[in-house]
Design a protein around this motif. Sequence first.
Motif, PDB file in Angstrom:
ATOM      1  N   LYS A  50      37.189  43.407  27.351  1.00 31.68           N
ATOM      2  CA  LYS A  50      35.884  43.726  26.732  1.00 31.68           C
ATOM      3  C   LYS A  50      36.464  43.573  25.280  1.00 31.68           C
ATOM      4  N   SER A  51      37.610  44.251  24.798  1.00 29.96           N
ATOM      5  CA  SER A  51      37.809  44.116  23.446  1.00 29.96           C
ATOM      6  C   SER A  51      38.187  42.680  22.841  1.00 29.96           C
ATOM      7  N   ARG A  52      38.515  41.992  23.591  1.00 30.22           N
ATOM      8  CA  ARG A  52      38.788  40.523  23.221  1.00 30.22           C
ATOM      9  C   ARG A  52      37.520  39.524  23.258  1.00 30.22           C
ATOM     10  N   GLY A  53      36.351  40.057  23.812  1.00 35.93           N
ATOM     11  CA  GLY A  53      35.375  39.342  24.209  1.00 35.93           C
ATOM     12  C   GLY A  53      35.387  38.492  25.506  1.00 35.93           C
ATOM     13  N   ILE A  54      36.371  38.951  26.207  1.00 34.19           N
ATOM     14  CA  ILE A  54      36.497  38.112  27.562  1.00 34.19           C
ATOM     15  C   ILE A  54      36.002  38.705  28.746  1.00 34.19           C
ATOM     16  N   LYS A  55      35.297  38.087  29.298  1.00 32.48           N
ATOM     17  CA  LYS A  55      34.579  38.614  30.587  1.00 32.48           C
ATOM     18  C   LYS A  55      35.506  38.612  31.857  1.00 32.48           C
ATOM     19  N   LEU A  56      35.505  39.800  32.841  1.00 32.92           N
ATOM     20  CA  LEU A  56      36.264  39.497  34.006  1.00 32.92           C
ATOM     21  C   LEU A  56      35.568  38.428  34.821  1.00 32.92           C
ATOM     22  N   ALA A  57      34.190  38.514  34.852  1.00 32.30           N
ATOM     23  CA  ALA A  57      33.562  37.203  35.536  1.00 32.30           C
ATOM     24  C   ALA A  57      34.038  35.979  35.269  1.00 32.30           C
ATOM     25  N   GLY A  58      34.296  35.190  36.231  1.00 32.99           N
ATOM     26  CA  GLY A  58      34.684  33.635  36.073  1.00 32.99           C
ATOM     27  C   GLY A  58      36.124  33.455  35.113  1.00 32.99           C
ATOM     28  N   ASN A  59      36.997  34.428  34.939  1.00 30.20           N
ATOM     29  CA  ASN A  59      38.199  34.693  34.499  1.00 30.20           C
ATOM     30  C   ASN A  59      39.265  34.985  35.392  1.00 30.20           C
ATOM     31  N   CYS A  60      39.311  34.704  36.542  1.00 26.26           N
ATOM     32  CA  CYS A  60      40.292  35.081  37.650  1.00 26.26           C
ATOM     33  C   CYS A  60      41.678  34.531  37.139  1.00 26.26           C
ATOM     34  N   THR A  61      41.910  33.460  36.642  1.00 25.67           N
ATOM     35  CA  THR A  61      43.167  33.045  36.579  1.00 25.67           C
ATOM     36  C   THR A  61      43.871  33.654  35.195  1.00 25.67           C
ATOM     37  N   THR A 135      32.569  38.656  39.194  1.00 25.99           N
ATOM     38  CA  THR A 135      32.090  37.023  39.169  1.00 25.99           C
ATOM     39  C   THR A 135      30.759  37.203  40.124  1.00 25.99           C
ATOM     40  N   ILE A 136      31.029  37.608  41.153  1.00 23.67           N
ATOM     41  CA  ILE A 136      29.626  37.782  42.100  1.00 23.67           C
ATOM     42  C   ILE A 136      28.486  38.392  41.498  1.00 23.67           C
ATOM     43  N   ALA A 137      28.642  39.674  40.676  1.00 28.41           N
ATOM     44  CA  ALA A 137      27.566  40.463  40.026  1.00 28.41           C
ATOM     45  C   ALA A 137      26.946  39.491  38.916  1.00 28.41           C
ATOM     46  N   ASP A 138      27.848  38.642  38.221  1.00 26.10           N
ATOM     47  CA  ASP A 138      27.508  37.736  37.240  1.00 26.10           C
ATOM     48  C   ASP A 138      26.531  36.490  37.723  1.00 26.10           C
ATOM     49  N   VAL A 139      26.621  36.124  38.654  1.00 20.47           N
ATOM     50  CA  VAL A 139      25.792  35.074  39.156  1.00 20.47           C
ATOM     51  C   VAL A 139      24.909  35.501  40.365  1.00 20.47           C
ATOM     52  N   ARG A 140      24.924  36.877  40.713  1.00 22.49           N
ATOM     53  CA  ARG A 140      23.775  37.207  41.661  1.00 22.49           C
ATOM     54  C   ARG A 140      23.293  38.606  41.257  1.00 22.49           C
ATOM     55  N   HIS A 145      25.933  45.806  41.175  1.00 21.50           N
ATOM     56  CA  HIS A 145      26.729  46.944  41.498  1.00 21.50           C
ATOM     57  C   HIS A 145      28.208  46.522  41.565  1.00 21.50           C
ATOM     58  N   LEU A 146      28.621  45.284  41.654  1.00 18.30           N
ATOM     59  CA  LEU A 146      30.008  44.958  41.845  1.00 18.30           C
ATOM     60  C   LEU A 146      30.531  44.501  40.376  1.00 18.30           C
ATOM     61  N   GLU A 147      29.981  44.890  39.236  1.00 23.91           N
ATOM     62  CA  GLU A 147      30.273  44.400  38.150  1.00 23.91           C
ATOM     63  C   GLU A 147      31.624  45.281  37.694  1.00 23.91           C
ATOM     64  N   LYS A 148      32.024  46.160  38.020  1.00 20.01           N
ATOM     65  CA  LYS A 148      33.080  46.839  37.860  1.00 20.01           C
ATOM     66  C   LYS A 148      33.897  47.187  39.346  1.00 20.01           C
ATOM     67  N   ALA A 149      33.719  46.238  40.366  1.00 20.78           N
ATOM     68  CA  ALA A 149      34.329  46.479  41.596  1.00 20.78           C
ATOM     69  C   ALA A 149      35.927  45.741  41.717  1.00 20.78           C
ATOM     70  N   ILE A 150      36.694  46.599  42.155  1.00 18.42           N
ATOM     71  CA  ILE A 150      38.035  46.080  42.538  1.00 18.42           C
ATOM     72  C   ILE A 150      38.166  45.760  44.241  1.00 18.42           C
ATOM     73  N   ILE A 151      38.570  44.489  44.241  1.00 18.58           N
ATOM     74  CA  ILE A 151      38.935  44.225  45.749  1.00 18.58           C
ATOM     75  C   ILE A 151      40.354  44.544  45.971  1.00 18.58           C
ATOM     76  N   ALA A 152      40.403  45.625  46.825  1.00 19.85           N
ATOM     77  CA  ALA A 152      42.041  46.027  47.180  1.00 19.85           C
ATOM     78  C   ALA A 152      41.846  46.182  48.708  1.00 19.85           C
ATOM     79  N   LEU A 153      42.598  45.094  49.490  1.00 19.29           N
ATOM     80  CA  LEU A 153      42.719  44.897  50.661  1.00 19.29           C
ATOM     81  C   LEU A 153      43.753  44.759  51.245  1.00 19.29           C
ATOM     82  N   SER A 154      44.193  45.853  52.447  1.00 17.67           N
ATOM     83  CA  SER A 154      45.613  45.513  53.484  1.00 17.67           C
ATOM     84  C   SER A 154      45.289  44.391  54.274  1.00 17.67           C
ATOM     85  N   PRO A 155      46.383  43.687  54.817  1.00 18.28           N
ATOM     86  CA  PRO A 155      46.225  42.675  55.713  1.00 18.28           C
ATOM     87  C   PRO A 155      45.315  42.890  56.773  1.00 18.28           C
TER      88      PRO A 155
END
Length: 181
Positions: A50-61, A135-140, A145-155
Amino acid sequence: MCYEKRFELALDKTLEIFGESESVNLNLDNRYISEKPLFALFKKVYESAKSRGIKLAGNCTTIHWNTVDELSRALNCKAYFTVGYVVDAGHEYFKFTYEDVQEWLRSGQSSKKVMLHAWLTLDSMEIVDFTLGPTIADVRPDQKHLEKAIIALSPEEQDEGFHYIPMIVKDDFLMRIQAYG
């Protein structure tokens, strides 16, 4: 097919395509995902972007490539920069093929946006993804509500309804296809 098998196939394909792959020691009996350090790191990643003006959405790499070492330290495990796509309710998001990878290697991607997704895989085969929710929140708009969501999954938490398909496990993949750096 379980995530571990998909990951092993991605390592094999990475070796086949690049002539080398990451050295991975699996720790399948461990579970590293812990709410407190993960949320603390996510907050740090979010505020830094946020401080660098970078969105999390669309910037996965960018986000995941820059946090792989920090996540390893925070959770005291090995994390791997993983590239692939996501399957949700039968829909394949960010899907690409190994033929696409070969074309990217031939032509480079410095002037084009590549269709792929990146996340971090822990040596326990747990997945941490800081950007899919935003990214989902950005396009839908109905998913804000997913704007600040982390996905953390066990196998075990991945099923046929929702799962990640790793294709490439290589920390310098983006440089190799001239898409970063």
